[in-house]
Design a protein around this motif. Structure first.
Motif, PDB file in Angstrom:
ATOM      1  N   GLU A 135       0.840  -1.194   0.000  1.00 52.43           N
ATOM      2  CA  GLU A 135       0.000   0.000   0.000  1.00 52.43           C
ATOM      3  C   GLU A 135       0.878   1.248   0.000  1.00 52.43           C
ATOM      4  O   GLU A 135       1.711   1.426   0.895  1.00 52.43           O
ATOM      5  CB  GLU A 135      -0.905   0.023   1.231  1.00 52.43           C
ATOM      6  N   GLN A 136       0.708   2.076  -1.007  1.00 53.69           N
ATOM      7  CA  GLN A 136       1.384   3.369  -1.016  1.00 53.69           C
ATOM      8  C   GLN A 136       0.552   4.351  -0.197  1.00 53.69           C
ATOM      9  O   GLN A 136      -0.652   4.485  -0.405  1.00 53.69           O
ATOM     10  CB  GLN A 136       1.537   3.888  -2.445  1.00 53.69           C
ATOM     11  N   LYS A 137       1.183   5.035   0.727  1.00 58.65           N
ATOM     12  CA  LYS A 137       0.459   5.982   1.569  1.00 58.65           C
ATOM     13  C   LYS A 137       0.021   7.179   0.746  1.00 58.65           C
ATOM     14  O   LYS A 137       0.590   7.457  -0.318  1.00 58.65           O
ATOM     15  CB  LYS A 137       1.343   6.399   2.747  1.00 58.65           C
ATOM     16  N   PRO A 138      -1.026   7.904   1.204  1.00 56.06           N
ATOM     17  CA  PRO A 138      -1.526   9.056   0.434  1.00 56.06           C
ATOM     18  C   PRO A 138      -0.410  10.030   0.079  1.00 56.06           C
ATOM     19  O   PRO A 138       0.482  10.309   0.888  1.00 56.06           O
ATOM     20  CB  PRO A 138      -2.547   9.687   1.381  1.00 56.06           C
ATOM     21  N   LEU A 139      -0.471  10.528  -1.153  1.00 60.70           N
ATOM     22  CA  LEU A 139       0.526  11.469  -1.647  1.00 60.70           C
ATOM     23  C   LEU A 139       0.099  12.897  -1.324  1.00 60.70           C
ATOM     24  O   LEU A 139      -1.092  13.220  -1.347  1.00 60.70           O
ATOM     25  CB  LEU A 139       0.685  11.312  -3.159  1.00 60.70           C
TER      26      LEU A 139
END
Length: 313
Positions: free
Chosen positions: A150-154
């Motif tokens: 999961e990529q954290k919010p940008l």
């Protein structure tokens, strides 16, 4: 972000497909790549790509069957020859460290970098300010993990015109606002970051599953994922046989993607019993259940861009 498949076959190599290996390219996000599984001759496949072994910072092994790990000692050794100096983290089931340590010792292989071994258990196995990786046991004939990245919010983009209208000059103050810092102008006025930045953007989520039969943990890992990478060792006519070997069919993989409300499905780990002319049939069967399905081929490269998945031709 890009996904490149180095090996998409099951069990043993064929003329069309090497054994399992997949690279998650995070060059824009962090300047590195992550490798998932490392079947025999993975380093040979890398020679046909732009991947640099020294850029591989993490390797995630799903399970200890040979078609997923026999390329690992050779890759680790070559990474040294090719100038690898940065430490590498190797994640995998119990027994992986013992096997690698013994293999390197017996072969008198010296590495120019340190390896950190992480024995995988269910739950969060890695987290930093950019990514979180979760693992869960699947249902295979030996312990086998699936991974959810999961990529954290940008951070939202800087609304430059809005900032300029508030009197923010060109230069480092704009960078501070973009990074979430509030600033004070020369005339004493405060400009708040949230006033001049767009809302944070959702990061991507990828589920990379090891060998498994159709099971609930696969759905949990794939829940609302943007991309699910799922094995399809068998076709829909051999569902019971697939389950007995701890594997899935193409249609079962499509059902996982559908039931987990994923956005895209990429099928890999195909049996050598399937000849090139069978692939379109397998894909159409999967698409009948889950339209956004792909079947990966060796060296296939997929790019995630603006919320869509594109296969490079």
């Amino acid at each position: 972000m890009q996904l490149q498949f180095l090996g998409t076959g099951a069990g043993m190599p064929s003329k069309e497909r090497n054994t399992s290996a997949l690279v998650l390219k995070l060059l824009e996000e962090r300047g590195t790549v992550w490798l998932f599984d490392c079947g025999e001759a993975t380093q040979h496949q890398i020679l046909h790509t732009t991947i640099r072994p020294r850029k591989v910072e993490k390797i995630f092994i799903t399970h200890l069957h040979g078609d997923h790990i026999f390329g690992l000692p050779g890759f680790l050794s070559s990474r040294s020859f090719l100038g690898g100096e940065d430490a590498l983290t190797l994640y995998g089931p119990k027994g992986l460290q013992e096997w690698i340590t013994a293999t390197l010792a017996v072969s008198k292989t010296h590495l120019t970098y340190a390896i950190k071994f992480v024995e995988v258990e269910e739950g969060v196995i890695y987290e930093d300010d950019q990514f979180i990786v979760r693992a869960r046991l699947l249902e295979h004939v030996i312990p086998c993990f699936g991974y959810r990245i999961e990529q954290k919010p940008l951070k939202g983009e800087l609304l430059i015109e809005k900032a300029r209208n508030l009197g923010v000059p060109k230069g480092p103050l704009l960078g501070k606002l973009k990074n979430g810092e509030d600033i004070t102008l020369e005339d004493g006025r405060k400009v708040f970051s949230h006033e001049v930045t767009a809302s944070p953007k959702k990061g991507f989520t990828i589920s990379i599953l090891g060998d498994t039969k159709y099971c609930e943990p696969a759905k949990v890992l794939s829940d609302d994922a943007d991309i699910v990478v799922h094995e399809a060792t068998f076709d829909h006519t051999t569902e019971h046989l697939a389950a007995s070997y701890g594997h899935s069919t193409n249609v079962e993989a499509a059902k996982i993607a559908l039931e987990s409300k994923a956005k895209y499905l990429v099928l890999n780990h195909l049996s050598s019993r399937f000849l090139p002319h069978d692939i379109e049939v397998l894909l159409n069967q999967a698409k009948a259940v889950f339209p956004n399905s792909f079947i990966a081929h060796d060296l296939s490269n997929y790019e995630w861009k603006n919320g869509e998945l594109f296969e490079e031709q």
